[in-house]
Design a protein around this motif. Structure first.
Motif, PDB file in Angstrom:
ATOM      1  N   ASN A  89      -1.337  -5.195  -1.107  1.00 11.70           N
ATOM      2  CA  ASN A  89      -2.711  -5.162  -1.611  1.00 11.70           C
ATOM      3  C   ASN A  89      -2.789  -4.057  -2.656  1.00 11.70           C
ATOM      4  OD1 ASN A  89      -5.460  -5.660  -1.937  1.00 11.70           O
ATOM      5  ND2 ASN A  89      -5.928  -5.550   0.255  1.00 11.70           N
TER       6      ASN A  89
ATOM      7  N   TRP B 125     -11.247   1.504  -3.837  1.00 12.87           N
ATOM      8  CA  TRP B 125     -12.521   0.860  -3.498  1.00 12.87           C
ATOM      9  C   TRP B 125     -13.683   1.662  -4.080  1.00 12.87           C
ATOM     10  CZ3 TRP B 125     -13.445  -3.599  -0.650  1.00 12.87           C
ATOM     11  CH2 TRP B 125     -12.304  -4.216  -0.113  1.00 12.87           C
TER      12      TRP B 125
ATOM     13  N   CYS C  32      -4.088   2.147   7.259  1.00 12.13           N
ATOM     14  CA  CYS C  32      -4.325   0.755   6.855  1.00 12.13           C
ATOM     15  C   CYS C  32      -4.117  -0.141   8.076  1.00 12.13           C
ATOM     16  CB  CYS C  32      -3.321   0.401   5.751  1.00 12.13           C
ATOM     17  SG  CYS C  32      -3.246  -1.345   5.339  1.00 12.13           S
ATOM     18  N   ILE C  33      -5.020  -1.109   8.281  1.00 13.03           N
ATOM     19  CA  ILE C  33      -4.824  -2.049   9.395  1.00 13.03           C
ATOM     20  C   ILE C  33      -4.200  -3.366   8.900  1.00 13.03           C
ATOM     21  CG2 ILE C  33      -6.669  -1.069  10.819  1.00 13.03           C
ATOM     22  CD1 ILE C  33      -8.373  -3.570  10.073  1.00 13.03           C
ATOM     23  N   GLY C  34      -3.839  -3.402   7.629  1.00  9.30           N
ATOM     24  CA  GLY C  34      -3.174  -4.595   7.092  1.00  9.30           C
ATOM     25  C   GLY C  34      -4.102  -5.767   6.900  1.00  9.30           C
ATOM     26  N   CYS C  35      -5.342  -5.482   6.486  1.00 13.52           N
ATOM     27  CA  CYS C  35      -6.361  -6.542   6.487  1.00 13.52           C
ATOM     28  C   CYS C  35      -6.110  -7.651   5.481  1.00 13.52           C
ATOM     29  CB  CYS C  35      -7.750  -5.949   6.286  1.00 13.52           C
ATOM     30  SG  CYS C  35      -8.131  -5.528   4.573  1.00 13.52           S
ATOM     31  N   SER C  36      -5.139  -7.480   4.588  1.00 17.36           N
ATOM     32  CA  SER C  36      -4.851  -8.556   3.628  1.00 17.36           C
ATOM     33  C   SER C  36      -3.626  -9.372   4.047  1.00 17.36           C
ATOM     34  CB  SER C  36      -4.623  -7.963   2.234  1.00 17.36           C
ATOM     35  OG  SER C  36      -3.607  -6.983   2.282  1.00 17.36           O
TER      36      SER C  36
ATOM     37  N   ILE D 169       0.861  -1.197   0.000  1.00 17.08           N
ATOM     38  CA  ILE D 169       0.000   0.000   0.000  1.00 17.08           C
ATOM     39  C   ILE D 169       0.897   1.248   0.000  1.00 17.08           C
ATOM     40  CG2 ILE D 169      -1.725   1.297   1.314  1.00 17.08           C
ATOM     41  CD1 ILE D 169      -2.830  -1.369   0.323  1.00 17.08           C
TER      42      ILE D 169
ATOM     43  N   PHE E 268     -10.152   4.768  -0.517  1.00 19.86           N
ATOM     44  CA  PHE E 268      -9.696   3.587   0.222  1.00 19.86           C
ATOM     45  C   PHE E 268      -9.407   4.060   1.642  1.00 19.86           C
ATOM     46  CE2 PHE E 268      -4.927   3.840   0.379  1.00 19.86           C
ATOM     47  CZ  PHE E 268      -4.746   5.005  -0.345  1.00 19.86           C
ATOM     48  N   PRO E 269      -9.195   3.145   2.586  1.00 17.79           N
ATOM     49  CA  PRO E 269      -9.131   3.570   3.989  1.00 17.79           C
ATOM     50  C   PRO E 269      -8.256   4.797   4.249  1.00 17.79           C
ATOM     51  CG  PRO E 269      -9.163   1.200   3.906  1.00 17.79           C
ATOM     52  CD  PRO E 269      -9.101   1.667   2.465  1.00 17.79           C
TER      53      PRO E 269
ATOM     54  N   CYS F  57      -5.105  -1.532  -2.791  1.00 21.79           N
ATOM     55  CA  CYS F  57      -5.998  -0.434  -2.386  1.00 21.79           C
ATOM     56  C   CYS F  57      -5.522   0.933  -2.878  1.00 21.79           C
ATOM     57  CB  CYS F  57      -6.147  -0.411  -0.873  1.00 21.79           C
ATOM     58  SG  CYS F  57      -6.630  -2.002  -0.211  1.00 21.79           S
TER      59      CYS F  57
ATOM     60  N   THR G 280       2.008  -3.968   4.051  1.00 17.78           N
ATOM     61  CA  THR G 280       0.786  -4.620   3.569  1.00 17.78           C
ATOM     62  C   THR G 280       0.751  -4.686   2.046  1.00 17.78           C
ATOM     63  OG1 THR G 280      -0.434  -3.856   5.498  1.00 17.78           O
ATOM     64  CG2 THR G 280      -1.738  -4.509   3.597  1.00 17.78           C
TER      65      THR G 280
HETATM   66 FE1  F3S Z   1      -6.583  -1.891   2.031  1.00 18.30          FE
HETATM   67 FE2  F3S Z   1      -7.254  -3.406   4.070  1.00 18.30          FE
HETATM   68 FE3  F3S Z   1      -5.256  -1.690   4.280  1.00 18.30          FE
HETATM   69  S1  F3S Z   1      -8.639  -2.374   2.706  1.00 18.30           S
HETATM   70  S2  F3S Z   1      -5.729  -0.023   2.903  1.00 18.30           S
HETATM   71  S3  F3S Z   1      -5.319  -3.486   2.988  1.00 18.30           S
HETATM   72  S4  F3S Z   1      -6.805  -2.140   5.822  1.00 18.30           S
END
Ligand code: F3S
Ligand code: SF4
Ligand code: SF4
Length: 265
Positions: free
Chosen positions: A227, A234, A248-252, A185, A240-241, A229, A225
């Motif tokens: 991804n 989004w 970013c919370i690193g959701c991926s 990201i 995006f967040p 985004c 992270t």
């Molecule tokens: Fe994307 Fe998830 Fe981070 S949506 S910006 S990877 S918290």
């Protein structure tokens, strides 16, 4: 347009259904084109109209008539503890349904962080032994499309690639498609110039926050992270967040749920 539609079986284990919520919002390609023209979505617990024994019978039918041809898409994961009794779709352990359907699939797609890594239901101490798909399906390629949820156009993009080129996308060493997960990201974040200049948000709603400074000191996990985004975005690329003012919370990423705190202060 002349190709037969590829059968897709979409199973749901332990999950929250938001990967499907994301998928149905794809704009490029439109999800209606994916579902009506590109794939034959023969089974999906969440969005199919059928239910009960007739719906379950489709699984066996697809296994027999499309052996080695269908794509198995998996949202969520199987809990293995106590014989799998903590997830019983159709009255039997999800792990059995998953391994049966994977046996004759061409490839398996693990949608989201639940299927790819385990996600919040696998948070310590993981009481149901929620287990990512690749640890259960070991004799087939498992394409991980992580995120909680993944971006809609990333999901349909992976499917489109597989249908168009009739091959799997190139994967990184974790099994993620490189076309969407090769960069962090942080690499393409529009706040990056502020990071480089040492301009940080120091507390929520301070002057730096109002100026759109970097959120690193507020716990942003963008630097670690992988991804899309900050490139794909989004909601048709609207935001995006981080663009909404939240790090970013690193959701991926694997184990993001156990790597808190999400907030540094
Ligand atoms: Fe994307 Fe998830 Fe981070 S949506 S910006 S990877 S918290
Ligand atoms: Fe829900 Fe996240 Fe799991 Fe997808 S990965 S089903 S959004 S908890
Ligand atoms: Fe990197 Fe996050 Fe700062 Fe963006 S907001 S530059 S991803 S640390």
């Amino acid at each position: 347009e002349t190709k037969p539609r590829i059968p897709v079986i979409w199973l749901h284990g332990l999950e929250c259904t938001c990967c499907t919520e994301s998928f149905i919002r794809s704009a490029h390609p439109l999800v209606k084109d994916v579902v009506l023209s590109m794939i034959s979505l023969d089974y999906d617990d969440t969005i199919m109209a059928a239910a009960g024994h007739q719906a379950e019978a489709i699984l066996e039918e697809v296994r027999e008539t499309h052996k080695g041809e269908y794509i198995l898409a998996v949202e969520g994961n199987p809990p293995l503890k106590d014989g799998g009794v903590y997830c019983l779709p159709g009255g039997r352990p999800f792990v059995d349904k998953l391994t049966e359907m994977a046996a004759d699939a061409r490839a398996v797609i693990a949608w989201g962080s639940c299927a790819s890594w385990g996600c919040v239901q696998a948070a310590k101490p993981n009481p149901t032994q929620a287990t990512p798909v690749h640890q259960v399906v070991t004799d087939k390629p498992v394409i991980k499309v992580p995120g909680c949820p993944p971006i809609a156009e990333v999901m349909t993009g992976v499917l489109t690639y597989m249908l168009t080129f009739e091959r799997l996308p190139q994967l990184d060493r974790h099994g993620r498609p490189k076309m969407f997960y090769a960069q962090r990201i942080h690499d393409k974040c529009y706040r990056r110039p502020h990071f480089d200049a040492g301009q940080y948000v120091e507390s929520w709603d301070d002057e730096g926050a109002r100026k759109g400074y970097c959120l690193y000191k507020m716990g942003c996990k963008g630097p670690t992270t992988y991804n899309a985004c900050s490139t794909v975005g989004w909601n048709e690329g609207v935001s995006f967040p981080i663009q909404s003012g939240h790090g970013c919370i690193g959701c991926s990423e694997d184990a993001f749920w156990d790597k808190g705190p999400f907030y540094e202060r």
